[in-house]
Design a protein around this motif. Structure first.
Motif, PDB file in Angstrom:
ATOM      1  N   GLU A 141      -3.992   6.265  -4.018  1.00 13.55           N
ATOM      2  CA  GLU A 141      -3.592   5.275  -3.003  1.00 13.55           C
ATOM      3  C   GLU A 141      -4.014   3.904  -3.483  1.00 13.55           C
ATOM      4  N   HIS A 142      -3.059   2.968  -3.464  1.00 12.39           N
ATOM      5  CA  HIS A 142      -3.379   1.614  -3.922  1.00 12.39           C
ATOM      6  C   HIS A 142      -2.265   0.633  -3.580  1.00 12.39           C
ATOM      7  N   PRO A 166      -8.541   1.770  -1.565  1.00 18.90           N
ATOM      8  CA  PRO A 166      -9.135   1.922  -0.237  1.00 18.90           C
ATOM      9  C   PRO A 166     -10.633   1.608  -0.296  1.00 18.90           C
ATOM     10  N   GLY A 167     -11.137   1.040   0.737  1.00 20.18           N
ATOM     11  CA  GLY A 167     -12.546   0.686   0.769  1.00 20.18           C
ATOM     12  C   GLY A 167     -12.830  -0.701   0.247  1.00 20.18           C
ATOM     13  N   GLY A 168     -11.778  -1.413  -0.184  1.00 20.81           N
ATOM     14  CA  GLY A 168     -11.944  -2.801  -0.589  1.00 20.81           C
ATOM     15  C   GLY A 168     -12.182  -3.048  -2.065  1.00 20.81           C
ATOM     16  N   GLU A 169     -12.292  -1.992  -2.876  1.00 17.37           N
ATOM     17  CA  GLU A 169     -12.484  -2.194  -4.316  1.00 17.37           C
ATOM     18  C   GLU A 169     -11.245  -2.828  -4.930  1.00 17.37           C
ATOM     19  N   TRP A 214       0.842  -1.204   0.000  1.00 16.04           N
ATOM     20  CA  TRP A 214       0.000   0.000   0.000  1.00 16.04           C
ATOM     21  C   TRP A 214       0.866   1.239   0.000  1.00 16.04           C
ATOM     22  N   GLU A 242      -5.709  -2.926  -5.764  1.00 19.41           N
ATOM     23  CA  GLU A 242      -6.562  -2.806  -4.591  1.00 19.41           C
ATOM     24  C   GLU A 242      -6.652  -1.336  -4.216  1.00 19.41           C
TER      25      GLU A 242
END
Length: 93
Positions: A74-75, A52-55, A30, A50
């Motif tokens: 962010e990923h 934030p928030g799970g997507e 991350w 991936e």
């Protein structure tokens, strides 16, 4: 934490250029991008991204093509393909 290989090529007052090499299943870890950036694929890059928030999204960036993103992304990026993948990232300071 990055378990892929990251090699810094240039880091000056205007740009930071890094090469990323991933074995299958390796990831960047991350992170948040500090600058606008462009990546150019050296190999076909089968990416699992991936957010934030799970997507989770999967994309293929063909060798020799490029894309850009804005500062603040962010990923976590993972090589989702069966072969090594590589790209060069240019961050615009």
């Amino acid at each position: 934490m990055c378990n892929c290989s990251a090699t810094q090529m240039i880091d000056d007052s205007r740009v930071r250029v890094s090469r990323f090499d991933f074995a299958p299943g390796e990831a960047t870890g991350w992170h948040i991008h500090e600058y606008d950036y462009v990546i150019t694929a050296i190999t076909d890059c089968h990416m699992r991204i991936e957010l934030p928030g799970g997507e989770i999204t999967t994309v293929t960036v063909p060798a020799g093509t490029a894309y850009r993103r804005n500062q603040g992304v962010e990923h976590n990026v993972t090589n989702a393909g069966p072969t090594p993948m590589s790209f060069v990232e240019v961050e615009l300071k």
